[in-house]
Design a protein around this motif. Sequence first.
Motif, PDB file in Angstrom:
ATOM      1  N   PHE A   9       5.725  41.082  29.829  1.00 21.89           N
ATOM      2  CA  PHE A   9       5.002  40.307  28.828  1.00 21.89           C
ATOM      3  C   PHE A   9       5.872  39.169  28.318  1.00 21.89           C
ATOM      4  O   PHE A   9       7.051  39.335  28.036  1.00 21.89           O
ATOM      5  CB  PHE A   9       4.592  41.207  27.657  1.00 21.89           C
ATOM      6  N   GLN A  10       5.268  37.988  28.207  1.00 20.85           N
ATOM      7  CA  GLN A  10       5.957  36.835  27.636  1.00 20.85           C
ATOM      8  C   GLN A  10       5.119  36.315  26.474  1.00 20.85           C
ATOM      9  O   GLN A  10       3.913  36.142  26.592  1.00 20.85           O
ATOM     10  CB  GLN A  10       6.097  35.711  28.669  1.00 20.85           C
ATOM     11  N   SER A  11       5.813  36.062  25.412  1.00 19.80           N
ATOM     12  CA  SER A  11       5.097  35.495  24.259  1.00 19.80           C
ATOM     13  C   SER A  11       4.803  34.022  24.533  1.00 19.80           C
ATOM     14  O   SER A  11       5.292  33.447  25.489  1.00 19.80           O
ATOM     15  CB  SER A  11       5.948  35.649  22.994  1.00 19.80           C
ATOM     16  N   LYS A  12       4.005  33.402  23.671  1.00 24.37           N
ATOM     17  CA  LYS A  12       3.655  31.990  23.871  1.00 24.37           C
ATOM     18  C   LYS A  12       4.892  31.109  23.793  1.00 24.37           C
ATOM     19  O   LYS A  12       5.002  30.102  24.503  1.00 24.37           O
ATOM     20  CB  LYS A  12       2.622  31.555  22.834  1.00 24.37           C
ATOM     21  N   LYS A  13       5.822  31.488  22.938  1.00 27.86           N
ATOM     22  CA  LYS A  13       7.061  30.719  22.802  1.00 27.86           C
ATOM     23  C   LYS A  13       7.871  30.794  24.103  1.00 27.86           C
ATOM     24  O   LYS A  13       8.377  29.773  24.581  1.00 27.86           O
ATOM     25  CB  LYS A  13       7.858  31.260  21.622  1.00 27.86           C
ATOM     26  N   GLU A  14       7.997  31.993  24.694  1.00 27.21           N
ATOM     27  CA  GLU A  14       8.728  32.154  25.951  1.00 27.21           C
ATOM     28  C   GLU A  14       8.016  31.421  27.090  1.00 27.21           C
ATOM     29  O   GLU A  14       8.675  30.824  27.957  1.00 27.21           O
ATOM     30  CB  GLU A  14       8.862  33.638  26.289  1.00 27.21           C
ATOM     31  N   GLN A  15       6.696  31.458  27.112  1.00 29.39           N
ATOM     32  CA  GLN A  15       5.945  30.745  28.130  1.00 29.39           C
ATOM     33  C   GLN A  15       6.160  29.236  28.028  1.00 29.39           C
ATOM     34  O   GLN A  15       6.307  28.553  29.047  1.00 29.39           O
ATOM     35  CB  GLN A  15       4.454  31.059  28.014  1.00 29.39           C
ATOM     36  N   GLN A  17       8.821  27.732  26.760  1.00 25.86           N
ATOM     37  CA  GLN A  17      10.189  27.448  27.201  1.00 25.86           C
ATOM     38  C   GLN A  17      10.288  27.470  28.724  1.00 25.86           C
ATOM     39  O   GLN A  17      10.942  26.635  29.331  1.00 25.86           O
ATOM     40  CB  GLN A  17      11.166  28.476  26.610  1.00 25.86           C
ATOM     41  N   TYR A  18       9.611  28.444  29.337  1.00 25.42           N
ATOM     42  CA  TYR A  18       9.635  28.547  30.802  1.00 25.42           C
ATOM     43  C   TYR A  18       8.938  27.343  31.446  1.00 25.42           C
ATOM     44  O   TYR A  18       9.396  26.834  32.470  1.00 25.42           O
ATOM     45  CB  TYR A  18       8.975  29.858  31.256  1.00 25.42           C
ATOM     46  N   ALA A  19       7.872  26.883  30.842  1.00 29.49           N
ATOM     47  CA  ALA A  19       7.131  25.748  31.386  1.00 29.49           C
ATOM     48  C   ALA A  19       7.958  24.466  31.348  1.00 29.49           C
ATOM     49  O   ALA A  19       7.720  23.546  32.133  1.00 29.49           O
ATOM     50  CB  ALA A  19       5.829  25.562  30.628  1.00 29.49           C
ATOM     51  N   LYS A  20       8.949  24.379  30.438  1.00 24.51           N
ATOM     52  CA  LYS A  20       9.792  23.186  30.348  1.00 24.51           C
ATOM     53  C   LYS A  20      10.912  23.185  31.386  1.00 24.51           C
ATOM     54  O   LYS A  20      11.477  22.130  31.671  1.00 24.51           O
ATOM     55  CB  LYS A  20      10.402  23.089  28.952  1.00 24.51           C
ATOM     56  N   THR A  21      11.239  24.342  31.946  1.00 25.69           N
ATOM     57  CA  THR A  21      12.323  24.401  32.931  1.00 25.69           C
ATOM     58  C   THR A  21      11.843  23.852  34.277  1.00 25.69           C
ATOM     59  O   THR A  21      10.652  23.656  34.510  1.00 25.69           O
ATOM     60  CB  THR A  21      12.810  25.853  33.128  1.00 25.69           C
ATOM     61  N   PHE A  22      12.793  23.617  35.160  1.00 28.21           N
ATOM     62  CA  PHE A  22      12.474  23.105  36.495  1.00 28.21           C
ATOM     63  C   PHE A  22      11.587  24.088  37.256  1.00 28.21           C
ATOM     64  O   PHE A  22      10.603  23.689  37.879  1.00 28.21           O
ATOM     65  CB  PHE A  22      13.773  22.842  37.283  1.00 28.21           C
ATOM     66  N   MET A  23      11.932  25.364  37.216  1.00 29.71           N
ATOM     67  CA  MET A  23      11.140  26.370  37.927  1.00 29.71           C
ATOM     68  C   MET A  23       9.731  26.486  37.357  1.00 29.71           C
ATOM     69  O   MET A  23       8.769  26.688  38.102  1.00 29.71           O
ATOM     70  CB  MET A  23      11.841  27.736  37.886  1.00 29.71           C
ATOM     71  N   GLY A  24       9.600  26.358  36.053  1.00 28.31           N
ATOM     72  CA  GLY A  24       8.278  26.414  35.433  1.00 28.31           C
ATOM     73  C   GLY A  24       7.402  25.259  35.864  1.00 28.31           C
ATOM     74  O   GLY A  24       6.230  25.440  36.196  1.00 28.31           O
TER      75      GLY A  24
END
Length: 122
Positions: A9-15, A17-24
């Motif tokens: 599970f990922q919270s909206k905040k973690e999602q 942050q992940y979307a801002k990374t290169f892999m995201g």
Amino acid sequence: MTAFGNKAFQSKKEQAQYAKTFMGRYSNLVKKNSFLYMGLPMMLSLALISVLMTNFTSLRYERRDERVKEIDEDEALKLATQKKRKVNINDEYYKLQGLMEESKDFEEKRVKRLPGESENVW
């Protein structure tokens, strides 16, 4: 199969942050157009590798051929002017077997039979 997936599970905040990374960003692009961002680079890399490997292996075999083909001018002249001898297949066979020198005085002789022994004539 489990009722819930193995995805953590990922919270909206973690999602976010992940979307801002290169892999995201890359995973979002792959979800939108998988062939363009995943398939095409894979196919191009395989094609490039095959071309490079072809050049590499051809260079290897060309060097090996050069080593085999190199002969002196003297050797070339010797091969060109050398008289060809007549070949007898039987002589060559015996030379290869090593029987020619050993059996120059060889003569076939019939083995004497004991009294009462059959001749085994077919």
